[in-house]
Design a protein around this motif. Structure first.
Motif, short mmCIF file in Angstrom:
data_model
loop_
_atom_site.label_atom_id
_atom_site.label_comp_id
_atom_site.label_asym_id
_atom_site.label_seq_id
_atom_site.Cartn_x
_atom_site.Cartn_y
_atom_site.Cartn_z
N ILE A 70 0.84 -1.20 0.00
CA ILE A 70 0.00 0.00 0.00
C ILE A 70 0.88 1.25 0.00
O ILE A 70 0.85 2.04 -0.93
N PHE A 71 1.70 1.41 1.03
CA PHE A 71 2.45 2.66 1.15
C PHE A 71 3.62 2.76 0.18
O PHE A 71 4.03 3.86 -0.16
N ILE A 95 9.67 7.40 4.21
CA ILE A 95 8.34 6.79 4.25
C ILE A 95 8.50 5.28 4.12
O ILE A 95 8.92 4.79 3.07
N CYS A 96 8.22 4.56 5.19
CA CYS A 96 8.29 3.10 5.18
C CYS A 96 9.64 2.61 4.63
O CYS A 96 9.70 1.66 3.83
N LEU A 184 5.97 5.84 -4.56
CA LEU A 184 7.31 5.41 -4.18
C LEU A 184 7.77 4.16 -4.94
O LEU A 184 8.48 3.31 -4.40
N ASP A 185 7.33 4.05 -6.17
CA ASP A 185 7.77 2.99 -7.07
C ASP A 185 8.11 3.66 -8.39
O ASP A 185 7.22 4.11 -9.12
N PRO A 186 9.40 3.78 -8.72
CA PRO A 186 9.77 4.49 -9.95
C PRO A 186 9.26 3.83 -11.21
O PRO A 186 9.21 4.46 -12.27
N HIS A 187 8.84 2.57 -11.13
CA HIS A 187 8.36 1.84 -12.30
C HIS A 187 6.84 1.69 -12.32
O HIS A 187 6.30 0.94 -13.13
N SER A 188 6.16 2.39 -11.45
CA SER A 188 4.71 2.26 -11.35
C SER A 188 4.03 2.62 -12.67
O SER A 188 4.37 3.62 -13.32
N PHE A 327 1.36 7.91 8.70
CA PHE A 327 2.22 6.87 8.16
C PHE A 327 2.42 5.76 9.19
O PHE A 327 2.42 6.02 10.40
N PRO A 328 2.61 4.51 8.72
CA PRO A 328 2.97 3.43 9.65
C PRO A 328 4.31 3.73 10.32
O PRO A 328 5.19 4.36 9.73
N GLY A 329 4.45 3.24 11.56
CA GLY A 329 5.71 3.39 12.27
C GLY A 329 6.62 2.20 12.03
O GLY A 329 6.47 1.44 11.08
N GLU A 330 7.57 2.01 12.95
CA GLU A 330 8.53 0.92 12.82
C GLU A 330 7.90 -0.43 13.14
O GLU A 330 8.26 -1.46 12.55
#
Length: 430
Positions: A70-71, A95-96, A184-188, A327-330
């Protein structure tokens, strides 16, 4: 007219993407929906109660899948435009596990890059600032603000390389309605505009393009879904927030869905219009469509899947909004939320500045000490493993829709994502 601008499908309102005039008609149609339900003392209900496994909040494997699928795959709203208003303004964030660098270009467009020097991967920038180039603090390689590599330290010693093949990796970026999205995916292959399902055109009604960033802060929270549930829920308002908002605060909401993105607003034929230090109650039922004020058309809470909430407020009689970026944490039971308080006009007098701070500080107390404190207790209790399911009632349609989309998109392939949102566009156009 409502049928022409809002098509009801599967129990949810679906908006039509289009021009600004069409967007206003959609906003007016939603407002008339709220007015009609308010006058009848009714609300829209989901078809049934929905049960969500408690493990959705506590299972580390589920949590890691959500971060990755997702993120790190879907478009994320990474900043309001007013946070980076001028050429050269930059912002570095993680981010993640992905280091992101945003940089406002000379032509005013936004660049989004992997914040890693192409020599050894050292991050080039930290925090926020203004720069026309970025020089790595490890070996001194230098990049332009557009990501081009322009300088290799001691080139005669390093050896010959083609600098054009070692520019910063670019991420898909999209800016509209005063907000910035990055994938956050350069190939999306997923178009960010398609993903937004026309929702960004409606968000233009806030007119954030000309606003200013007054203040911001970051709060620690529980599991990201535990935290996000609260933004999609009016049911808790007069109970959890009885000492801040009041025990007579409304607890009903109608939900308007644009793909996974949702607006929720209370069904009522009245609205409060703030003018200076006075609150004026408007009878919306008695007003013509062209008389409805812009701030009334955007009342309620606007959520952008999977992690944004936008709500309007007034500090010292000035129009503002709190944009909450989650955002999700660790770890599975952790998250963090950056709250941006943006304002239509920069406060000028000491009284206006203090009033804006008072409003923002009040919202911190509500979220930190009530919403997130409750969420952390809930998270700890669910982690016992002794409760197998949580419930979302018929009056909690926003939470139902959110969890359904989370599960659906986390399980979709990259090609499925493209088809899912192409289908949303086709349905919206029907």
């Amino acid at each position: 007219m409502i049928a022409a601008r809002l098509a009801k499908a599967d129990g949810a309102w679906r908006g039509h993407p289009g021009e600004s005039a069409m967007s206003r008609e959609t906003l007016v149609a939603m407002t008339r929906n709220l007015v009609a339900h308010g006058a009848a003392d009714t609300m829209e209900y989901a078809a049934d109660i929905v049960r969500v496994p408690a493990s959705a909040y506590t299972d580390p494997a589920v949590f890691e899948q959500e971060k990755q699928r997702i993120f790190r795959r879907l478009p994320l709203m990474v900043a309001p435009s007013c946070e980076l208003p001028d050429p050269g303004d930059f912002k570095a964030m993680d981010i993640c596990g992905v280091p992101l660098l945003l940089s406002r270009q000379k032509d005013g467009s936004m660049g989004a890059f992997l914040n890693m020097c192409t020599h050894r991967g050292n991050p080039l920038a930290a925090g926020c600032g203004n720069a026309s180039r970025f020089t790595c603090g490890y070996h001194g390689w230098t990049f332009k603000a557009d990501g081009d590599l322009i300088g290799v330290a001691s080139p005669q010693d390093f050896g010959k390389i083609d600098k054009s093949q070692h520019c910063l990796t670019k991420f898909p970026v999209y800016e509209n309605a005063g907000l910035i999205w990055v994938t956050l995916d350069p190939h999306s292959k997923l178009s960010i505009a398609d993903y937004l399902c026309g929702y960004d055109e409606l968000l233009k009604a806030f007119e954030f393009e000309g606003w200013t960033l007054f203040s911001q802060r970051t709060l620690a929270g529980p599991n990201w879904k535990t935290a996000y549930d609260g933004y999609l829920d009016f049911y808790h308002l007069p109970v959890l927030h009885k000492d801040t908002f009041g025990a007579d605060f409304y607890n009903r909401a109608n939900y308007f869905a644009f793909g996974p993105h949702q607006r929720l607003s209370t069904p009522s034929k009245f609205a409060i219009k703030v003018q200076g230090d006075d609150d004026q109650q408007l009878d919306l039922e008695a007003m013509a469509d062209d008389q409805l004020p812009q701030d009334v058309l955007v009342q309620g809470v606007w959520t952008i899947f999977p992690h944004i909430s936008i709500a309007s407020f007034y500090g010292g009689g000035q129009r503002g909004a709190m944009i909450s970026q989650l955002f999700p944490g660790e770890k599975v039971g952790e998250s963090y939320t950056t709250q941006f308080y943006v304002m239509e006009n920069q406060p000028e007098t000491p009284e206006q500045v203090q009033a804006a701070h008072d409003q923002f500080n009040f919202l911190e107390v509500v979220v930190r000490d009530e919403d997130y404190a409750t969420g952390k207790r809930q998270q700890q209790a669910l982690a016992s493993g002794l409760m197998k399911e949580v419930l979302f009632g018929r009056n909690e349609k926003g939470g139902q829709v959110f969890h359904q989309w989370t599960q659906r998109l986390a399980g979709a392939s990259d090609d499925d994502l493209v088809e899912i949102f192409a289908q949303e566009q086709r349905q919206a156009a029907e």
